[in-house]
Design a protein around this motif. Structure first.
Motif, PDB file in Angstrom:
ATOM      1  N   TYR A  18       1.081  -1.477   0.208  1.00 28.37           N
ATOM      2  CA  TYR A  18       0.028   0.612   0.223  1.00 28.37           C
ATOM      3  C   TYR A  18       0.775   1.180   0.080  1.00 28.37           C
ATOM      4  CZ  TYR A  18      -2.658   3.490   2.789  1.00 28.37           C
ATOM      5  OH  TYR A  18      -3.026   5.153   2.720  1.00 28.37           O
ATOM      6  N   ASP A  41       9.455  -7.175  -3.946  1.00 31.74           N
ATOM      7  CA  ASP A  41       8.676  -7.460  -3.453  1.00 31.74           C
ATOM      8  C   ASP A  41       8.185  -8.940  -3.517  1.00 31.74           C
ATOM      9  OD1 ASP A  41       5.975  -5.610  -1.492  1.00 31.74           O
ATOM     10  OD2 ASP A  41       6.385  -8.042  -3.008  1.00 31.74           O
ATOM     11  N   GLU A  43       5.911 -10.471  -4.675  1.00 33.19           N
ATOM     12  CA  GLU A  43       4.262 -10.821  -4.607  1.00 33.19           C
ATOM     13  C   GLU A  43       3.981  -9.739  -4.624  1.00 33.19           C
ATOM     14  OE1 GLU A  43       2.203 -11.064  -0.845  1.00 33.19           O
ATOM     15  OE2 GLU A  43       3.040 -12.793   0.082  1.00 33.19           O
ATOM     16  N   GLN A  44       4.259  -8.468  -4.565  1.00 34.18           N
ATOM     17  CA  GLN A  44       3.511  -7.663  -5.683  1.00 34.18           C
ATOM     18  C   GLN A  44       4.144  -6.599  -6.693  1.00 34.18           C
ATOM     19  OE1 GLN A  44      -0.001  -5.787  -3.568  1.00 34.18           O
ATOM     20  NE2 GLN A  44       1.188  -5.717  -1.249  1.00 34.18           N
ATOM     21  N   TRP A  57      14.199  -7.688  -0.689  1.00 35.40           N
ATOM     22  CA  TRP A  57      14.905  -5.969  -0.472  1.00 35.40           C
ATOM     23  C   TRP A  57      16.436  -6.916  -0.833  1.00 35.40           C
ATOM     24  CZ3 TRP A  57      18.710  -4.974   3.336  1.00 35.40           C
ATOM     25  CH2 TRP A  57      18.324  -5.758   4.717  1.00 35.40           C
ATOM     26  N   THR A  73       9.614   0.497   1.694  1.00 31.89           N
ATOM     27  CA  THR A  73       7.749   0.200   2.340  1.00 31.89           C
ATOM     28  C   THR A  73       7.461  -1.185   2.627  1.00 31.89           C
ATOM     29  OG1 THR A  73       7.776   0.609   0.157  1.00 31.89           O
ATOM     30  CG2 THR A  73       7.263   2.449   1.762  1.00 31.89           C
ATOM     31  N   LEU A  74       9.028  -1.632   3.461  1.00 30.06           N
ATOM     32  CA  LEU A  74       8.490  -2.830   3.731  1.00 30.06           C
ATOM     33  C   LEU A  74       8.381  -3.282   5.089  1.00 30.06           C
ATOM     34  CD1 LEU A  74      12.271  -3.641   3.244  1.00 30.06           C
ATOM     35  CD2 LEU A  74      10.563  -4.528   2.283  1.00 30.06           C
ATOM     36  N   HIS A 186       2.948   9.647  14.101  1.00 29.07           N
ATOM     37  CA  HIS A 186       2.086  10.967  13.150  1.00 29.07           C
ATOM     38  C   HIS A 186       1.389  12.043  14.296  1.00 29.07           C
ATOM     39  CE1 HIS A 186       2.477   9.563   9.258  1.00 29.07           C
ATOM     40  NE2 HIS A 186       1.607   7.821   9.669  1.00 29.07           N
ATOM     41  N   HIS A 375      -3.803  10.559   2.304  1.00 30.07           N
ATOM     42  CA  HIS A 375      -3.506  12.062   3.446  1.00 30.07           C
ATOM     43  C   HIS A 375      -3.618  12.812   3.037  1.00 30.07           C
ATOM     44  CE1 HIS A 375      -1.148   8.274   4.201  1.00 30.07           C
ATOM     45  NE2 HIS A 375      -1.777   8.356   5.036  1.00 30.07           N
TER      46      HIS A 375
END
Ligand code: NAD
Length: 429
Positions: A18, A41, A43-44, A57, A73-74, A186, A375
């Motif tokens: 995502y 990645d 899978e994706q 990676w 973004t793991l 955040h 966001h």
């Protein structure tokens, strides 16, 4: 200016889920600024356009692709090792939050980046949205005086509570990271930024209220697919309802949202589990009390069981108040009881009309006019900031940005230490 400085920054993406897709979309929207030259990645990977792909990676970094920036973004548990390896090879990083899952690992990443003069910018996208930047600008204008207290709620949304805090990647702290770090770094980042001060001490409580084994209805199965219709159809948390229902609010998390793919999600993945039969151990509600230098106090409520996934804020200042519901800011100035409402929807004019009342505010807020990414535009604005720093940032500016994410992480680690110790007050070093 040499060709490299003029052309797009070359980047690789480690983890094409995502978040990886959210950042990689920038290269599609702005090919003159960013070029993805490799994706890893298992899978994706192919969900992101790239000339080269890897399944892991490590394999990708070992191939030393010709790039300047690495998007990490793991899953949380892989951040530290991937970050240290990539920094060691001389890459700048856009490293998703959390930086890493322990304080020592976070410090190691920051120290290594500083020693090498490399950028580590964290996925704290909220400070790159107009809404939150406007709060900062109003505070900084000084018109409302000094901030005395902040009451802030991060409402997860009941659907995301089941998805993230129970069935999904962040439900088990040992497998990912404490939820207060994962969900609320955040928010801690916003507090430290708005106040421009360090947090001194923290206390926290929280627990699992609902998603517990003893709450499983008699006769309910381990997976929603196998659950008797008499139970499954009346269950708020049914995976079929959450992922296949017409009102599903979670489809955006998946690359393939076809009916067939989403049925597979329910049938074969952890997201198809009964919410009362998962290995979740993170709280579904938590409160954190903080005291900052100078005495300002902040309270954060992380609430899982809410209608919407939204952040609301009430900031009390010595000469006025700011109240935000996540899209509209209501401001009151006590001296003349004057109030303003600033909308941040597509038609919102932002702060510009208020420039006279909040001197400097309209200019000092970055005016990320774009809502072209998730966001509230924050995802793309963060990438823009990273690219700007890499091309034009001084070593001091890069160091300042690299270090700014640490404070939020230190507050989160202190909050978790407090929660695990019955709410004891934890002093920040
Ligand atoms: N900034 C934000 O607002 C925000 C929001 C959500 C998630 N996050 C963070 O972003 C990170 C990614 O979250 P996500 O929601 O994209 O998760 P995700 O599960 O959608 O994506 C992670 C991807 O990493 C891949 N992966 C796993 N092991 C790998 C390996 N060895 N090599 C390469 N790829 C591998 C997975 O196959 C998956 O596609 C997490 O650290 C999360 O905490 C940040």
């Amino acid at each position: 200016m040499d060709e490299k400085a003029r052309g797009p920054v070359k980047a690789i993406v480690l983890g094409a889920g995502y978040r990886g897709r959210a950042y990689a979309a920038y290269a599609t929207a702005h090919p003159d600024r960013l070029e993805i030259v490799g994706v890893a990645d298992p899978e994706q990977a192919s969900t992101i356009m790239s000339p080269r792909y890897w399944g892991d990676w490590r394999e990708c970094l070992l191939a030393r692709p010709d790039a300047d920036l690495v998007f990490i973004t793991l899953p949380d548990a892989l951040h530290h090792q991937a970050a240290i390896t990539a920094l060691d090879m001389g890459y700048n990083l856009l490293l998703e939050k959390p930086l890493a899952t322990t304080e020592a690992q976070c410090r190691e990443i920051i120290d290594m980046a500083n020693a090498k003069g490399l950028l580590v910018i964290t996925g704290h996208v909220l400070r790159h949205t107009r809404y939150f930047a406007h709060i900062k600008a109003i505070i900084d204008s000084g018109t409302l005086g000094e901030v005395v207290s902040i009451a802030h709620q991060e409402s997860a949304g009941y659907f995301k509570a089941a998805h993230s805090l129970c069935r999904g990647n962040w439900a088990n702290a040992a497998k990912s990271s404490p939820i207060i770090l994962q969900k609320c770094s955040h928010d801690f980042d916003l507090f430290a930024w708005w106040l421009g001060r360090r947090c001194r001490r923290v206390s926290s409580f929280g627990s699992i209220s609902l998603f517990r084994k003893e709450n499983r209805p008699d006769g309910a199965a381990e997976r929603c697919e196998d659950c008797p219709g008499s139970i499954e159809q009346g269950c708020i948390w049914s995976a079929r309802r959450m992922y296949l229902g017409e009102d599903s609010k979670l489809g955006y998390m998946f690359a393939d949202t076809s009916r067939e793919a989403m049925e597979r999600v329910v049938r074969e993945t952890d997201f198809g589990r009964c919410v009362y039969a998962c290995d979740n151990d993170v709280p579904d509600h938590q409160v954190v009390s903080m005291e900052f230098e100078g005495g300002a106090t902040v309270s954060l409520v992380m609430a899982g069981f809410t209608e919407h996934n939204v952040r609301s804020t009430r900031i009390s200042c010595t000469r006025g108040e700011i109240v935000g519901d996540g899209s509209t800011l209501h401001i009151c100035r006590f001296v003349d009881n004057k109030t303003w409402d600033i909308s941040h929807d597509a038609t919102g004019a932002g702060l510009s009309p208020l420039a006279a009342q909040f001197p400097g505010a309209a200019n000092s807020a970055p005016e990320p006019s774009s809502n072209e990414s998730r966001h509230g535009g924050g995802d793309f604005n963060l990438v823009t900031e990273a690219l700007h720093l890499m091309k034009n940032g001084s070593r001091d500016a890069i160091k300042a940005v690299t270090e700014q994410s640490l404070e939020s992480h230190l507050i989160a680690f202190a909050a978790e230490e407090s929660r695990l110790n019955g709410g004891k007050v934890v002093e920040l070093k």
